[in-house]
Motif scaffolding. Sequence first.
Motif, mmCIF file in Angstrom:
data_model
loop_
_atom_site.group_PDB
_atom_site.id
_atom_site.type_symbol
_atom_site.label_atom_id
_atom_site.label_comp_id
_atom_site.label_asym_id
_atom_site.label_seq_id
_atom_site.Cartn_x
_atom_site.Cartn_y
_atom_site.Cartn_z
ATOM 1 N N GLY A 286 -81.346 -43.787 -103.379
ATOM 2 C CA GLY A 286 -80.232 -43.312 -104.173
ATOM 3 C C GLY A 286 -79.966 -44.248 -105.321
ATOM 4 O O GLY A 286 -80.632 -45.263 -105.502
ATOM 5 N N CYS A 287 -78.975 -43.898 -106.079
ATOM 6 C CA CYS A 287 -78.614 -44.669 -107.258
ATOM 7 C C CYS A 287 -77.105 -44.873 -107.261
ATOM 8 O O CYS A 287 -76.343 -43.925 -107.082
ATOM 9 N N ILE A 288 -76.688 -46.119 -107.438
ATOM 10 C CA ILE A 288 -75.265 -46.422 -107.547
ATOM 11 C C ILE A 288 -74.939 -46.571 -109.026
ATOM 12 O O ILE A 288 -75.593 -47.315 -109.745
ATOM 13 N N TRP A 289 -73.932 -45.852 -109.460
ATOM 14 C CA TRP A 289 -73.487 -45.931 -110.850
ATOM 15 C C TRP A 289 -71.974 -45.982 -110.812
ATOM 16 O O TRP A 289 -71.324 -44.973 -110.605
ATOM 17 N N ALA A 290 -71.411 -47.192 -110.933
ATOM 18 C CA ALA A 290 -69.973 -47.414 -110.747
ATOM 19 C C ALA A 290 -69.647 -47.069 -109.289
ATOM 20 O O ALA A 290 -70.197 -47.669 -108.391
ATOM 21 N N VAL A 291 -68.807 -46.081 -109.048
ATOM 22 C CA VAL A 291 -68.436 -45.739 -107.686
ATOM 23 C C VAL A 291 -69.147 -44.500 -107.140
ATOM 24 O O VAL A 291 -69.286 -44.355 -105.951
ATOM 25 N N PRO A 292 -69.680 -43.612 -107.938
ATOM 26 C CA PRO A 292 -70.449 -42.532 -107.322
ATOM 27 C C PRO A 292 -71.766 -43.062 -106.756
ATOM 28 O O PRO A 292 -72.340 -44.004 -107.302
ATOM 29 N N PHE A 293 -72.213 -42.456 -105.682
ATOM 30 C CA PHE A 293 -73.547 -42.741 -105.139
ATOM 31 C C PHE A 293 -74.304 -41.429 -105.190
ATOM 32 O O PHE A 293 -73.853 -40.426 -104.659
ATOM 33 N N PHE A 294 -75.453 -41.435 -105.847
ATOM 34 C CA PHE A 294 -76.254 -40.232 -106.010
ATOM 35 C C PHE A 294 -77.436 -40.293 -105.050
ATOM 36 O O PHE A 294 -78.363 -41.066 -105.261
ATOM 37 N N SER B 154 -67.679 -45.897 -97.644
ATOM 38 C CA SER B 154 -66.246 -45.844 -97.369
ATOM 39 C C SER B 154 -65.610 -47.228 -97.454
ATOM 40 O O SER B 154 -64.593 -47.419 -98.113
ATOM 41 N N GLN B 155 -66.214 -48.201 -96.807
ATOM 42 C CA GLN B 155 -65.687 -49.569 -96.820
ATOM 43 C C GLN B 155 -65.768 -50.199 -98.206
ATOM 44 O O GLN B 155 -64.971 -51.056 -98.542
ATOM 45 N N SER C 245 -65.992 -43.204 -103.813
ATOM 46 C CA SER C 245 -65.227 -41.970 -103.658
ATOM 47 C C SER C 245 -66.065 -40.712 -103.832
ATOM 48 O O SER C 245 -65.543 -39.614 -103.697
ATOM 49 N N LEU C 246 -67.335 -40.869 -104.144
ATOM 50 C CA LEU C 246 -68.173 -39.689 -104.367
ATOM 51 C C LEU C 246 -69.595 -39.965 -103.883
ATOM 52 O O LEU C 246 -70.196 -40.965 -104.275
ATOM 53 N N LEU C 247 -70.093 -39.091 -103.038
ATOM 54 C CA LEU C 247 -71.489 -39.133 -102.596
ATOM 55 C C LEU C 247 -72.109 -37.813 -103.024
ATOM 56 O O LEU C 247 -71.797 -36.761 -102.468
ATOM 57 N N ASP C 248 -72.935 -37.857 -104.042
ATOM 58 C CA ASP C 248 -73.582 -36.665 -104.579
ATOM 59 C C ASP C 248 -74.879 -36.443 -103.815
ATOM 60 O O ASP C 248 -75.805 -37.238 -103.913
ATOM 61 N N THR C 249 -74.943 -35.363 -103.056
ATOM 62 C CA THR C 249 -76.126 -35.078 -102.245
ATOM 63 C C THR C 249 -77.058 -34.063 -102.893
ATOM 64 O O THR C 249 -78.084 -33.738 -102.329
ATOM 65 N N GLN C 250 -76.699 -33.552 -104.028
ATOM 66 C CA GLN C 250 -77.458 -32.566 -104.799
ATOM 67 C C GLN C 250 -77.426 -31.174 -104.182
ATOM 68 O O GLN C 250 -77.213 -30.202 -104.884
ATOM 69 N N PHE C 251 -77.657 -31.057 -102.890
ATOM 70 C CA PHE C 251 -77.679 -29.757 -102.228
ATOM 71 C C PHE C 251 -76.873 -29.836 -100.938
ATOM 72 O O PHE C 251 -76.905 -30.849 -100.246
ATOM 73 N N LEU C 252 -76.191 -28.756 -100.603
ATOM 74 C CA LEU C 252 -75.498 -28.676 -99.326
ATOM 75 C C LEU C 252 -76.449 -28.070 -98.302
ATOM 76 O O LEU C 252 -76.971 -26.981 -98.504
ATOM 77 N N THR C 253 -76.686 -28.807 -97.235
ATOM 78 C CA THR C 253 -77.536 -28.318 -96.148
ATOM 79 C C THR C 253 -76.714 -28.276 -94.868
ATOM 80 O O THR C 253 -75.632 -28.876 -94.789
ATOM 81 N N ASP C 254 -77.205 -27.584 -93.859
ATOM 82 C CA ASP C 254 -76.525 -27.573 -92.562
ATOM 83 C C ASP C 254 -76.401 -28.994 -92.017
ATOM 84 O O ASP C 254 -75.391 -29.353 -91.422
#
Length: 104
Positions: A10-18, A42-43, A47-56
């Motif tokens: 993944g990639c950290i850019w400020a507070v989002p994690f992609f 969380s710790q 505040s944002l975890l971008d997963t690109q796609f929603l899976t089950d």
Amino acid sequence: MTSWLVAFTGCIWAVPFFGESMFSTARDASKIALVHLCARLSQGGFSLLDTQFLTDHLAQFGAQEITRADYHKRLQQALKQKGDFMALPVSISGKMALEILEAR
């Protein structure tokens, strides 16, 4: 003896994690890795975890699909924050990771 290999890039850019990709060689190892990642984010104040796609698989952990407008709003808010990916020790137990997430 059981050995696991889990990779999550993944990639950290400020507070989002992609999140980019995840794979494992053992059943459910990716689920354990995701719990640890979420506890760390969380710790660390993310505040944002971008997963690109929603899976089950992701939905069972509370992932939600949001509108593009909501995503952009959340992204702009997250980019104004600072996070600390190393807020937790490098190695924590699964029990500790779950306790962090359950306390949220």
